[in-house]
Design a protein around this motif. Structure first.
Motif, mmCIF file in Angstrom:
data_model
loop_
_atom_site.group_PDB
_atom_site.id
_atom_site.type_symbol
_atom_site.label_atom_id
_atom_site.label_comp_id
_atom_site.label_asym_id
_atom_site.label_seq_id
_atom_site.Cartn_x
_atom_site.Cartn_y
_atom_site.Cartn_z
ATOM 1 N N ASN A 1 0.848 -1.152 0.087
ATOM 2 C CA ASN A 1 0.168 -0.065 0.035
ATOM 3 C C ASN A 1 0.974 1.277 0.013
ATOM 4 N N TYR A 2 0.750 2.158 -0.968
ATOM 5 C CA TYR A 2 1.425 3.434 -1.046
ATOM 6 C C TYR A 2 1.274 4.261 -0.029
ATOM 7 N N ASP A 3 0.315 4.179 0.590
ATOM 8 C CA ASP A 3 -0.044 5.201 1.764
ATOM 9 C C ASP A 3 0.560 4.891 3.267
ATOM 10 N N GLY A 4 1.326 3.821 3.193
ATOM 11 C CA GLY A 4 2.283 3.361 4.230
ATOM 12 C C GLY A 4 1.815 2.942 5.198
ATOM 13 N N PRO B 1 -1.824 9.857 -0.326
ATOM 14 C CA PRO B 1 -3.254 9.879 0.645
ATOM 15 C C PRO B 1 -3.779 8.469 0.492
ATOM 16 N N THR B 2 -4.637 8.179 1.715
ATOM 17 C CA THR B 2 -4.933 9.139 2.648
ATOM 18 C C THR B 2 -4.073 9.152 4.141
ATOM 19 N N GLN B 3 -3.493 8.116 4.053
ATOM 20 C CA GLN B 3 -2.574 8.084 5.516
ATOM 21 C C GLN B 3 -1.528 8.884 5.368
ATOM 22 N N LYS B 4 -0.776 9.035 4.320
ATOM 23 C CA LYS B 4 0.416 9.787 3.830
ATOM 24 C C LYS B 4 1.634 9.418 4.980
ATOM 25 N N GLN B 5 1.516 8.279 5.230
ATOM 26 C CA GLN B 5 2.785 7.599 6.287
ATOM 27 C C GLN B 5 3.863 7.189 5.391
#
Length: 369
Positions: A100-103, A134-138
């Motif tokens: 997952n790209y949002d980390g 997005p959405t986590q931006k982690q």
């Protein structure tokens, strides 16, 4: 009376997103209909062209989330995305790791260390991510590799060369998939995940024949396999997915469900459907002599601490649960590419790569690239 043909119709067809919302997919999770492949394809073309009003686009993403996309719709989205991806295939055939790209925000990212160890054992690995998606931006792969001093903002061709020279490669989303990267602001404003979060992980920029990913629920793994089957851009030989920590491609301690699909498997159906060879099974870390829990893998700073642990494990400086966790994840990558016949053999290869310095040599080569 026949509808007059507009310039918009000539460019895209007859299904603007607002019409799709009104007539097909926007009436709610229980009453919405699935789109045809042609309708989903047109919708994605319009989105990439920046044609929909921002309110309509947000509503369309939410409607798809509530309705839940089927594999035909997802494959249409994937193929429109892939037609805009800049592919750069290395000479070797790596394992494609699409986390997952949002980390992640709580537990260490083990995939960098696992990929480097697997490369040291002779299994080339590719990872890819964006930057604060997005959405986590982690924290994602990019941020761990940045902390390790490894180049990440590479052209796709440079990424392919990195794989061939070191055995491990990173592909940067803004470079290989700019069409998705251009949607960053709109995705951020919607505030929840959409199907874009799913399809971006399936881009496979290195053209690998093996995909390794993760899922929250087993049904999602089957949907991903069926999406690959419907896609015109992918011709995979193998898919391995498991219940990853925080949705990432890191195996959970304790009990983990694994899904596996092999092309041309014995379970293939009469219609040749890829999902017919889909199997699932469970693994438990205590079976491999590992005694740790998910809480033991929590860290204070995901990017910084993951990089530190990567360096220490790869250098052979740890002999604890961190080494075990990395070795198990490396073993899955080695097994996924079919370089060994079992996870146990993969563990032996991973541990040997740490002990004989092969993994450390890969890290050195990556830093020098």
């Amino acid at each position: 009376m026949a509808k007059a043909t507009t310039e918009e119709d000539e460019t895209f067809g007859e299904w603007p997103l607002k019409r799709l919302m009104t007539e097909v997919c926007g009436s709610g999770p229980k009453s919405a209909d699935d789109m045809t492949r042609a309708q989903a394809t047109e919708a994605m073309r319009r989105i990439f062209a920046g044609e929909p009003d921002h309110t309509t686009l947000g509503a369309f993403w939410l409607a798809n989330r509530w309705k839940r996309n089927n594999p035909e719709e997802l494959a249409a989205y994937v193929d429109e995305m892939c037609s805009r991806v800049e592919y750069a295939e290395p000479e070797v055939d790596p394992v494609d790791c699409g986390a997952n790209y949002d980390g992640k925000g709580e537990t260490a990212i083990l995939g960098a260390a696992a990929g480097i160890v697997a490369a040291g054992a002779g299994t080339p690995v590719v990872v890819h991510s964006g930057d604060r998606v997005p959405t986590q931006k982690q924290d994602a792969y990019k941020h761990v590799l940045d902390e390790l001093g490894i180049a990440t903002e590479l052209t796709p061709r440079d990424s392919a060369e990195m794989v061939d020279e070191t055995g491990f490669g990173f592909y940067y989303q803004p470079a290989f998939n700019p069409a998705i990267d251009d949607l960053w602001e709109r995705r951020d404003m919607v505030g929840v995940r959409s199907f874009v979060n799913t399809i971006e992980t399936l881009a496979n920029p290195a053209g690998a024949s093996t995909h390794l990913g993760s899922f929250y629920h087993l049904a999602f793994a089957r949907k991903v396999v069926d999406t690959f089957a419907e896609s015109e851009f992918h011709d995979l030989d193998r898919v391995i997915m498991f219940q990853g920590m925080e949705g990432y491609d890191d195996i959970r301690p304790g009990y983990t469900k694994v899904a596996e699909w092999n092309a041309g498997g014995d379970a293939a159906g009469e219609d040749g459907s890829k999902s017919d060879s889909f199997t699932d099974y469970e693994i438990e870390t205590p079976e491999y002599g590992m005694d740790f829990e998910e809480a033991d893998l929590e860290v204070d700073d995901v990017a910084v601490d993951s990089a530190t642990l990567t360096e220490e494990v790869v250098a052979g400086e740890r002999d604890d649960h961190w080494r075990d966790a990395v070795a198990l994840n490396a073993a899955f990558r080695i097994y996924a590419r079919d370089d060994v016949d079992s996870i146990e053999e993969g563990l032996e290869a991973a541990r040997a790569a740490i002990d004989d310095g092969s993994a450390a040599a890969v890290l050195d080569d990556l830093r020098a690239f």
